[in-house]
Write an enzyme that holds these catalytic residues in place. Structure first.
Site, PDB file in Angstrom:
ATOM      1  N   MET A 254       0.867  -1.339  -0.058  1.00 21.16           N
ATOM      2  CA  MET A 254       0.039  -0.109  -0.030  1.00 21.16           C
ATOM      3  C   MET A 254       0.771   1.199   0.019  1.00 21.16           C
ATOM      4  O   MET A 254       0.477   2.195   0.218  1.00 21.16           O
ATOM      5  CB  MET A 254      -0.963   0.174   1.354  1.00 21.16           C
ATOM      6  CG  MET A 254      -1.981  -1.252   1.093  1.00 21.16           C
ATOM      7  SD  MET A 254      -3.310  -0.973   2.080  1.00 21.16           S
ATOM      8  CE  MET A 254      -2.684  -0.890   3.844  1.00 21.16           C
TER       9      MET A 254
ATOM     10  N   HIS B 158       9.226  -3.203   3.605  1.00 24.28           N
ATOM     11  CA  HIS B 158       8.859  -3.465   2.123  1.00 24.28           C
ATOM     12  C   HIS B 158       9.909  -3.862   1.118  1.00 24.28           C
ATOM     13  O   HIS B 158      10.084  -4.728   0.493  1.00 24.28           O
ATOM     14  CB  HIS B 158       7.980  -2.347   1.521  1.00 24.28           C
ATOM     15  CG  HIS B 158       7.053  -1.979   2.359  1.00 24.28           C
ATOM     16  ND1 HIS B 158       6.775  -0.616   3.034  1.00 24.28           N
ATOM     17  CD2 HIS B 158       5.881  -2.443   2.377  1.00 24.28           C
ATOM     18  CE1 HIS B 158       5.551  -0.662   3.385  1.00 24.28           C
ATOM     19  NE2 HIS B 158       4.755  -1.715   3.362  1.00 24.28           N
TER      20      HIS B 158
ATOM     21  N   ASP C 281       2.507  -9.647   8.818  1.00 23.43           N
ATOM     22  CA  ASP C 281       1.017  -9.579   8.639  1.00 23.43           C
ATOM     23  C   ASP C 281       0.676 -11.235   8.604  1.00 23.43           C
ATOM     24  O   ASP C 281       0.255 -11.736   7.738  1.00 23.43           O
ATOM     25  CB  ASP C 281       0.323  -8.893   7.563  1.00 23.43           C
ATOM     26  CG  ASP C 281       0.658  -7.526   7.380  1.00 23.43           C
ATOM     27  OD1 ASP C 281      -0.160  -6.857   8.123  1.00 23.43           O
ATOM     28  OD2 ASP C 281       1.885  -7.070   7.236  1.00 23.43           O
TER      29      ASP C 281
HETATM   30  P1  AMP Z   1       1.429  -2.842   3.414  1.00 18.44           P
HETATM   31  O1  AMP Z   1       1.858  -1.801   2.542  1.00 18.44           O
HETATM   32  O2  AMP Z   1       1.403  -2.638   4.971  1.00 18.44           O
HETATM   33  O3  AMP Z   1       0.225  -3.685   2.962  1.00 18.44           O
HETATM   34  O4  AMP Z   1       2.295  -4.222   3.557  1.00 18.44           O
HETATM   35  C1  AMP Z   1       2.990  -4.645   2.093  1.00 18.44           C
HETATM   36  C2  AMP Z   1       3.551  -5.843   2.296  1.00 18.44           C
HETATM   37  O5  AMP Z   1       4.828  -5.738   3.165  1.00 18.44           O
HETATM   38  C3  AMP Z   1       2.988  -6.945   3.130  1.00 18.44           C
HETATM   39  O6  AMP Z   1       2.941  -8.140   2.714  1.00 18.44           O
HETATM   40  C4  AMP Z   1       3.472  -6.741   4.572  1.00 18.44           C
HETATM   41  O7  AMP Z   1       3.277  -8.112   5.549  1.00 18.44           O
HETATM   42  C5  AMP Z   1       4.926  -6.521   4.387  1.00 18.44           C
HETATM   43  N1  AMP Z   1       5.407  -5.780   5.338  1.00 18.44           N
HETATM   44  C6  AMP Z   1       4.960  -4.758   5.840  1.00 18.44           C
HETATM   45  N2  AMP Z   1       5.983  -4.419   6.980  1.00 18.44           N
HETATM   46  C7  AMP Z   1       6.852  -5.354   7.140  1.00 18.44           C
HETATM   47  C8  AMP Z   1       7.834  -5.614   8.140  1.00 18.44           C
HETATM   48  N3  AMP Z   1       8.322  -5.016   9.002  1.00 18.44           N
HETATM   49  N4  AMP Z   1       8.438  -6.807   7.833  1.00 18.44           N
HETATM   50  C9  AMP Z   1       8.199  -7.553   6.827  1.00 18.44           C
HETATM   51  N5  AMP Z   1       7.168  -7.280   5.844  1.00 18.44           N
HETATM   52  C10 AMP Z   1       6.457  -6.176   6.125  1.00 18.44           C
END
Ligand code: AMP
Length: 281
Positions: free
Chosen positions: A30, A37, A151
């Protein structure tokens, strides 16, 4: 690196890769990217010939009182970071491009693993995730898709979805990236005040304490209560602290590998974290 904002543009950018049978890796996000990320993108870069990163704040996975409107949108900064880690294609569609003007009649519900933990307090959240991820999978048609273990429940839901619907790709889970003080990186950490940011690492500290307590033989329920109490005493509003099997089944005793999952609010900011703990008899 190319940035595409339409499905047609994305297809055109990917067609040489498809024609040349290149391995396509996909990282859905997102945006408001951080090292967590970027580590997913690095993993994709290692395994794949072509790396696609989507940046889309998906309205249908946010509840009516959640932060969809205020969610940070930082495309220019994200593009710069993605160029540095070797992303090939950014896909950053508008809501209209993703959902069109016709009403959507199809929903995707992944069943009981979406009902509890985060699903209990975020009604419809995982349906929204399942729909957008399925749409993105159909648009990108990757060989590998990368999701963070941060997540944890989302990763389990996506694996189940891919298995149940025979979606022809492999899901790769990537370990959690943490700040130096242990806080799991998250775009939502930016909402924290200075004082809250200083308190937030207590989540990970309490998970590490729980690990030690389990390894030294303390009762699983007592250990979970200890985590809840520690968080409550430090001003968190605890949503859940639960020990589950790696497949998210309920568990009464520490007699196999477990994952402890936490969701707790500091002020209005909801934070999640988890820790996988190996059992050795
Ligand atoms: P989001 O932008 O929050 O929807 O996250 C996008 C992807 O990045 C998802 O697969 C999340 O699980 C992963 N993600 C976000 N924060 C972390 C983190 N601290 N460590 C590993 N993966 C992450």
């Amino acid at each position: 690196m190319k940035t595409e904002t339409t499905i047609q543009g994305l297809s055109a950018s990917l067609s040489p890769a498809r024609a040349n049978r290149k391995i396509i890796g996909f990282v859905p996000t997102m945006g408001n990217l951080h090292e967590g990320h970027l580590n997913l993108v690095r993993e994709a870069r290692n395994l794949c010939d072509v790396v696609v990163v989507s940046i889309f704040v998906n309205p249908i996975q946010f509840g009516p009182n959640e932060d969809f409107e205020n969610y940070p949108r930082t495309l220019d900064q994200d593009s710069q970071l993605l160029a540095e880690v070797g992303c090939d294609i950014i896909f950053a569609p508008t809501v209209e491009q993703m959902y069109g003007s016709q009403p959507r009649l199809t929903n995707i519900t992944v069943g009981e693993i979406t009902q509890d933990l985060c699903g209990a307090s975020r009604e419809g959240h995982f349906d929204g995730v399942a729909v957008v991820v399925t749409k993105l999978f159909n648009m990108v048609q990757p060989h590998y898709a990368f999701f963070g273990e941060k997540d944890y429940q989302q990763l389990a839901v996506i694996k189940q979805l891919v298995c149940d619907l025979n979606i022809p790709l492999e899901v790769i889970g990537v370990p959690i990236t943490r700040a130096k003080d242990g806080l799991a990186l998250s775009s939502r950490n930016g909402y924290l005040t200075e004082v809250q940011r200083a308190t937030a690492p207590i989540i990970y500290q309490s998970l590490q304490t729980a690990e030690q307590q389990l390894i030294t033989g303390q009762d699983l329920t007592d250990v979970m209560n200890n985590v809840k109490n520690t968080l409550a005493q430090n001003g968190f509003n605890v949503d859940y602290v639960e020990a589950r099997t790696p497949a998210l089944q309920r568990i009464e005793q520490f007699n196999q590998d477990v994952v402890i999952l936490v969701a707790a609010k500091l002020g209005n900011t909801r934070l999640i974290d988890n820790l996988q703990i190996k059992y050795s008899p």
